[in-house]
Design a protein around this motif. Structure first.
Motif, short mmCIF file in Angstrom:
data_model
loop_
_atom_site.label_atom_id
_atom_site.label_comp_id
_atom_site.label_asym_id
_atom_site.label_seq_id
_atom_site.Cartn_x
_atom_site.Cartn_y
_atom_site.Cartn_z
N GLN A 20 4.09 -11.76 7.51
CA GLN A 20 2.86 -12.20 8.17
C GLN A 20 1.69 -12.03 7.20
N GLN A 21 1.78 -10.97 6.41
CA GLN A 21 0.85 -10.78 5.30
C GLN A 21 1.64 -10.22 4.12
N TYR A 22 1.24 -10.63 2.91
CA TYR A 22 1.86 -10.12 1.70
C TYR A 22 0.92 -9.04 1.15
N VAL A 23 1.27 -7.80 1.39
CA VAL A 23 0.36 -6.69 1.11
C VAL A 23 0.82 -5.91 -0.12
N VAL A 24 -0.02 -5.92 -1.14
CA VAL A 24 0.25 -5.16 -2.37
C VAL A 24 -0.61 -3.91 -2.37
N ARG A 25 -0.28 -3.03 -3.27
CA ARG A 25 -1.13 -1.85 -3.50
C ARG A 25 -1.76 -1.95 -4.87
N VAL A 26 -3.02 -1.60 -4.92
CA VAL A 26 -3.74 -1.53 -6.19
C VAL A 26 -3.92 -0.05 -6.50
N PRO A 27 -3.01 0.53 -7.29
CA PRO A 27 -3.08 1.97 -7.53
C PRO A 27 -4.27 2.31 -8.39
N GLY A 28 -4.85 3.45 -8.14
CA GLY A 28 -6.01 3.88 -8.91
C GLY A 28 -6.55 5.17 -8.36
N ASN A 29 -7.82 5.36 -8.46
CA ASN A 29 -8.44 6.61 -8.04
C ASN A 29 -9.28 6.45 -6.79
N GLY A 30 -8.88 5.56 -5.91
CA GLY A 30 -9.62 5.40 -4.67
C GLY A 30 -10.11 3.98 -4.45
N ARG A 31 -10.88 3.83 -3.40
CA ARG A 31 -11.31 2.52 -2.91
C ARG A 31 -12.02 1.64 -3.95
N PRO A 32 -12.89 2.18 -4.82
CA PRO A 32 -13.58 1.28 -5.76
C PRO A 32 -12.62 0.46 -6.62
N ASP A 33 -11.46 1.01 -6.98
CA ASP A 33 -10.52 0.28 -7.83
C ASP A 33 -9.97 -0.94 -7.09
N ARG A 34 -9.52 -0.75 -5.87
CA ARG A 34 -9.01 -1.86 -5.07
C ARG A 34 -10.09 -2.90 -4.80
N ASP A 35 -11.27 -2.43 -4.47
CA ASP A 35 -12.36 -3.35 -4.15
C ASP A 35 -12.81 -4.14 -5.38
N ALA A 36 -12.85 -3.49 -6.54
CA ALA A 36 -13.19 -4.19 -7.77
C ALA A 36 -12.14 -5.24 -8.10
N PHE A 37 -10.90 -4.89 -7.90
CA PHE A 37 -9.80 -5.83 -8.12
C PHE A 37 -9.95 -7.04 -7.19
N ALA A 38 -10.24 -6.78 -5.92
CA ALA A 38 -10.38 -7.86 -4.94
C ALA A 38 -11.53 -8.79 -5.32
N VAL B 9 0.17 -4.54 -9.99
CA VAL B 9 0.04 -4.13 -8.59
C VAL B 9 1.43 -3.75 -8.11
N ARG B 10 1.48 -2.97 -7.04
CA ARG B 10 2.77 -2.62 -6.45
C ARG B 10 3.08 -3.64 -5.36
N THR B 11 4.15 -4.37 -5.56
CA THR B 11 4.54 -5.38 -4.58
C THR B 11 5.20 -4.71 -3.38
N PRO B 12 5.20 -5.38 -2.21
CA PRO B 12 5.79 -4.76 -1.02
C PRO B 12 7.30 -4.67 -1.12
N ASP B 13 7.84 -3.65 -0.46
CA ASP B 13 9.29 -3.53 -0.31
C ASP B 13 9.66 -4.36 0.91
N GLY B 14 10.30 -5.50 0.67
CA GLY B 14 10.56 -6.43 1.77
C GLY B 14 11.31 -5.81 2.93
N GLY B 15 12.45 -5.21 2.67
CA GLY B 15 13.23 -4.61 3.75
C GLY B 15 13.84 -5.67 4.66
N VAL B 16 14.71 -5.22 5.53
CA VAL B 16 15.41 -6.13 6.44
C VAL B 16 14.45 -6.68 7.49
N GLY B 17 14.46 -7.98 7.65
CA GLY B 17 13.68 -8.59 8.74
C GLY B 17 12.22 -8.84 8.45
N HIS B 18 11.76 -8.61 7.22
CA HIS B 18 10.34 -8.81 6.90
C HIS B 18 10.01 -10.30 6.98
N THR B 19 9.00 -10.66 7.77
CA THR B 19 8.60 -12.06 7.90
C THR B 19 7.33 -12.40 7.12
#
Length: 219
Positions: free
Chosen positions: A130-148, A118-128
């Motif tokens: 509130q949610q740790y949001v990754v990306r599930v790269p693929g060919n659209g929504r079914p890939d992310r949803d299947a992963f979830a 998965v692609r981890t978030p780029d923290g950047g300055v001041g990131h707190t």
């Protein structure tokens, strides 16, 4: 804030479509028209260049929404506002106590180094985080949803942070091009990062996610 600034009927207010509808609803309640601009793919907040592209003579304000604990590019948005004489308002997130933020950052740093596939978030300055949001790269929504679904089946709670961008909701439907917003809505997944998670919990999250690398296709 919008009403106090004198914004109302005939005005346009630039807002993000990636998020919940409350900001757009506030604009509509003030009598103005929400206008959607695209987001920066790293911060998930309004991209100043995208905002500038939708500014018109009726634009009265920009609402900078901080997302997932990552601050918006307020400096860049204020620069756009100054060039066009537009008010810039900020919609913040509820602030957690310092020790809770420190714990989230610690757990986020652990996930950053351990997660694969998965692609981890780029923290950047001041990131707190509130949610740790990754990306599930693929060919659209079914890939992310299947992963979830597969991660949940392994006992790890996760959630889709933005199921439907605001510009696709019935009350605010617009025919606009927001490619980064659409892509983020299809690929993002929030993993647990609360301060209450134990090291064993964190290991379970990593193990569940890394076991699913075969579901992913190259971006």
């Amino acid at each position: 804030m919008l009403r106090a600034a004198g914004i109302g009927v005939g005005d346009e207010v630039v807002v993000p479509a990636f998020g919940n509808a409350e900001v757009s609803e506030a604009v509509a309640l003030a009598g103005a028209l929400p206008v959607f601009a695209d987001i920066d793919p790293v911060s998930y907040c309004l991209a100043p260049s995208a905002v500038e592209a939708v500014v018109t003579g009726r634009t009265a304000a920009i609402v900078a929404v901080h997302r997932f604990g990552r601050p918006a590019d307020v400096v860049g948005l204020h620069a756009v506002g100054q060039r066009h004489g537009i008010l810039v308002l900020e919609q913040g997130e509820s602030e957690a106590p310092y020790d809770e933020v420190a714990q989230r950052r610690q757990r986020a740093a652990y996930l950053d180094t351990k997660l694969k596939g998965v692609r981890t978030p780029d923290g950047g300055v001041g990131h707190t985080y509130q949610q740790y949001v990754v990306r599930v790269p693929g060919n659209g929504r079914p890939d992310r949803d299947a992963f979830a679904r597969a991660v949940r089946a392994r006992g790890v709670e996760c959630r889709v942070p933005v199921k439907t961008p605001v510009h696709r909701l019935p009350d605010f439907r617009r025919c606009v091009s927001l490619p980064e917003t659409e892509r983020a809505a299809e690929e993002t997944l929030a993993l647990p990062v609360d301060g209450s998670l134990t090291r064993r919990d964190m290991q379970r999250i990593v193990s569940a996610c890394n076991a699913l690398g075969g579901l992913l296709q190259p971006a």
